[in-house]
Design an enzyme around this catalytic site. Structure first.
Site, PDB file in Angstrom:
ATOM      1  N   ALA A  11       0.822  -1.204   0.000  1.00  0.00           N
ATOM      2  CA  ALA A  11       0.000   0.000   0.000  1.00  0.00           C
ATOM      3  C   ALA A  11       0.857   1.256   0.000  1.00  0.00           C
ATOM      4  O   ALA A  11       0.509   2.270   0.582  1.00  0.00           O
ATOM      5  CB  ALA A  11      -0.917  -0.004   1.225  1.00  0.00           C
ATOM      6  N   ARG A  17      -2.372   6.976 -11.780  1.00  0.00           N
ATOM      7  CA  ARG A  17      -3.538   7.013 -12.672  1.00  0.00           C
ATOM      8  C   ARG A  17      -4.803   7.521 -11.983  1.00  0.00           C
ATOM      9  O   ARG A  17      -5.796   7.824 -12.633  1.00  0.00           O
ATOM     10  CB  ARG A  17      -3.772   5.615 -13.264  1.00  0.00           C
ATOM     11  CG  ARG A  17      -2.680   5.193 -14.228  1.00  0.00           C
ATOM     12  CD  ARG A  17      -2.646   3.694 -14.462  1.00  0.00           C
ATOM     13  NE  ARG A  17      -1.964   2.967 -13.391  1.00  0.00           N
ATOM     14  CZ  ARG A  17      -1.757   1.648 -13.384  1.00  0.00           C
ATOM     15  NH1 ARG A  17      -2.188   0.905 -14.381  1.00  0.00           N
ATOM     16  NH2 ARG A  17      -1.127   1.077 -12.376  1.00  0.00           N
ATOM     17  N   THR A  82       6.844  -3.469  -6.764  1.00  0.00           N
ATOM     18  CA  THR A  82       6.144  -4.416  -5.880  1.00  0.00           C
ATOM     19  C   THR A  82       7.115  -5.430  -5.244  1.00  0.00           C
ATOM     20  O   THR A  82       6.924  -5.830  -4.095  1.00  0.00           O
ATOM     21  CB  THR A  82       5.054  -5.160  -6.665  1.00  0.00           C
ATOM     22  OG1 THR A  82       5.585  -5.612  -7.922  1.00  0.00           O
ATOM     23  CG2 THR A  82       3.864  -4.263  -6.954  1.00  0.00           C
ATOM     24  N   GLY A 105      -2.816  -3.638  -2.295  1.00  0.00           N
ATOM     25  CA  GLY A 105      -3.822  -2.866  -1.542  1.00  0.00           C
ATOM     26  C   GLY A 105      -4.892  -2.232  -2.400  1.00  0.00           C
ATOM     27  O   GLY A 105      -5.804  -1.585  -1.867  1.00  0.00           O
ATOM     28  N   ASN A 381     -44.314  21.347  23.414  1.00  0.00           N
ATOM     29  CA  ASN A 381     -44.537  21.780  22.032  1.00  0.00           C
ATOM     30  C   ASN A 381     -43.684  23.015  21.727  1.00  0.00           C
ATOM     31  O   ASN A 381     -43.744  24.012  22.437  1.00  0.00           O
ATOM     32  CB  ASN A 381     -46.018  22.104  21.843  1.00  0.00           C
ATOM     33  CG  ASN A 381     -46.321  22.357  20.384  1.00  0.00           C
ATOM     34  OD1 ASN A 381     -46.473  21.432  19.595  1.00  0.00           O
ATOM     35  ND2 ASN A 381     -46.367  23.630  20.016  1.00  0.00           N
ATOM     36  N   SER A 409     -44.924  30.494  18.898  1.00  0.00           N
ATOM     37  CA  SER A 409     -44.166  30.659  17.663  1.00  0.00           C
ATOM     38  C   SER A 409     -43.235  31.859  17.732  1.00  0.00           C
ATOM     39  O   SER A 409     -43.526  32.841  18.407  1.00  0.00           O
ATOM     40  CB  SER A 409     -45.130  30.848  16.497  1.00  0.00           C
ATOM     41  OG  SER A 409     -45.857  29.660  16.335  1.00  0.00           O
TER      42      SER A 409
END
Ligand code: UD1
Ligand code: CA
Length: 460
Positions: A11, A17, A82, A105, A381, A409
């Site tokens: 990894a 790319r 690798t 990975g 409420n 309200s």
């Protein structure tokens, strides 16, 4: 006794790319980074302390993504290929017996079952290594696997170096190998960077083994899906779609109705009870747990939240890091930002925002409100337009409202402030002082009527 298995996950590469500043293995598919998927799979076959992740590009960020998994790390400061990446592990476990499994990975669909079969095949044979191969309709980008007359691997040829005849081979290298540990460490240093990229290719090992009189067997998978590697963002989207599709199928088979399943995004870690319904374009993410008979409305986003049974989420609702008790009803267009606990049967309607708020059972905030850092009792409420002023520019303060209260309200509740149980607040009030239980609080200008004012002003 089972032989020792050491797993190496490569990894360290940037992933040119991807055209990204972020290391490839940190990109996400199915809700997790690519490297997390691979480590999770490896953890199913061997204990985490036998898993080594080779890191290089953004090593710190990769370590951090894996911080909850007790794997070991090896630094590959310069990415010379690798083969070079595997060489970096020599100091850690070259003396260990058994087998070394190498996985790249960038292949997050690999299953533990396939790894187990790979290892079994290697253990049961007298070869130096076994490598997973598959036939691809379009093998572009993969190393081609050449077989000898006995069906053993004679070489892996990278695409850049392949002759036209070799390039026409559709049998490809998956990048997943099981090596006999002793032979891997004995011969790995024979890899030479004699190729166009001047890299140490792990794929040279079959030829090296062959020269030393050892053989490498292919283990061919009929279905290439789980071997797909991600090299660019088109492949990232393809793999993500496969993972999403798998999860949606798994949930549907377990009793969840999903409308237009191709549009929903549900992370692998999510759990859902039976008879839930998920609307189109919904997203259920992270460690969310959804109880039985919940409805998740179209285009809602639920992240790291727990919903008890029978919760109804209307469309276009966003809920993060919160807990919703049974039978609550939320949305459409509600936002529960973080750390909220919504009581049984509570109702939160459209254009309501909650943050760090405990909302009692049966409480209601049906329209247009902001409740932050507050604690609201049962059955209370909250009228439309109510705002908790929880921030004074420096600190956050708390609003506490008892049970059965009624907040008219357009009330402005300036925190810190406490409103007692069963108290009333008149509409349009600015509340700056405590309101005792059962009291009425009014905090607004009185209405004044001037009869005939308009005519007087115009002088008529
Ligand atoms: C590789 C294989 C190819 C195979 C394909 C399968 C080689 C030379 N080629 O090609 O045969 O068909 O995978 O997907 O192995 N990495 C390091 N350090 C490095 C270089 C790479 O850790 O120095 C890691 C990368 O982060 C990546 C993985 O190794 O996760 C594979 O590297 P990548 O460059 O994607 O190899 P491919 O060109 O796809
Ligand atoms: Ca690759």
């Amino acid at each position: 006794m089972n032989p020792e298995i050491n797993v190496v996950i490569l990894a360290a590469g940037l992933g040119t790319r991807m055209k990204s500043r972020r290391a490839k293995v940190l990109h996400r598919a199915g809700g997790l980074t690519l490297v997390e998927h691979v480590v999770n799979t490896a953890m199913e076959i061997t204990p985490p302390e036998r898993i080594t992740v080779v890191v290089g590009h953004q090593a710190e960020a990769v370590r951090k993504a894996l911080s909850h998994r007790p794997v070991q790390f090896v630094e590959q400061a310069e990415q010379k290929g690798t083969g070079h990446a595997v060489m970096m592990c020599r100091g850690l476990f070259a003396e260990r017996p058994g087998y070394v499994v190498v996985i790249y990975g960038d292949g997050p669909l690999l299953s533990a079952e396939t790894l187990r079969r790979l290892i079994e095949k290697q253990i049961g044979s007298d070869t130096a290594a076994t490598l997973i191969t598959t036939i691809l309709e379009n093998p572009r980008g993969y190393g081609r696997v050449l077989l000898d007359s006995d069906g053993m691997v004679s070489a892996i040829v990278e695409e850049k170096a392949a002759t036209p005849a070799q390039a026409a081979v559709r049998l490809v290298n998956s990048g997943i190998y099981c090596f006999r540990a002793d032979l891997l460490w004995k011969y790995i240093d024979e890899i030479r960077p004699e190729n166009l990229a001047h890299e140490y290719y792990l794929t040279d090992m079959p030829e090296i083994f062959r020269r030393a009189g050892h053989r490498v067997a292919p283990f061919e998978l009929a279905d290439p899906t789980e071997l797909l590697a991600i090299n660019n963002r088109v492949e990232l989207a393809e793999v993500d779609a496969i993972m999403r599709n798998r999860k949606a199928k798994e949930l549907m088979l377990a009793g969840v109705t999903i409308e237009k399943p191709e549009t929903v995004t549900i992370d692998a870690s999510v759990r859902m009870g039976i008879d839930c319904t998920v609307g189109p374009f919904a997203q259920i993410l992270g460690n969310s747990v959804i109880g039985d008979e919940c409805e998740i409305g179209a285009s809602s986003v639920i992240r790291n939240s727990i919903l008890a049974a029978g919760v109804k989420i209307e469309p276009f609702t966003s809920i993060a890091d919160s807990r919703i008790e049974a039978g609550a009803h939320i949305g459409p267009f509600a936002r529960l930002r973080m750390n909220n606990v919504i009581g049984v049967g509570a109702h939160i309607g459209n254009f309501v925002e909650f943050k760090n708020t405990r909302f009692g059972a049966g409480a209601k905030a049906s329209h247009l409100a902001y409740l932050g850092d507050s604690e609201i009792g049962e059955q209370t409420n909250i009228g439309a337009g109510t705002i908790t002023c929880n921030y004074d520019g420096i600190k956050k303060h708390k609003t506490q409202i008892g049970s059965n209260a009624f907040i008219g309200s357009n009330s402005t509740l300036v925190a810190p402030v406490e409103i007692g149980e069963s108290a009333y607040v008149g509409a349009g009030s600015v509340i700056t002082k405590p309101v005792p239980p059962k009291a009425l609080a009014l905090g607004r200008g009185r209405q004044v009527i001037k009869e005939g004012w308009v005519e007087k002003r115009k002088g008529k």
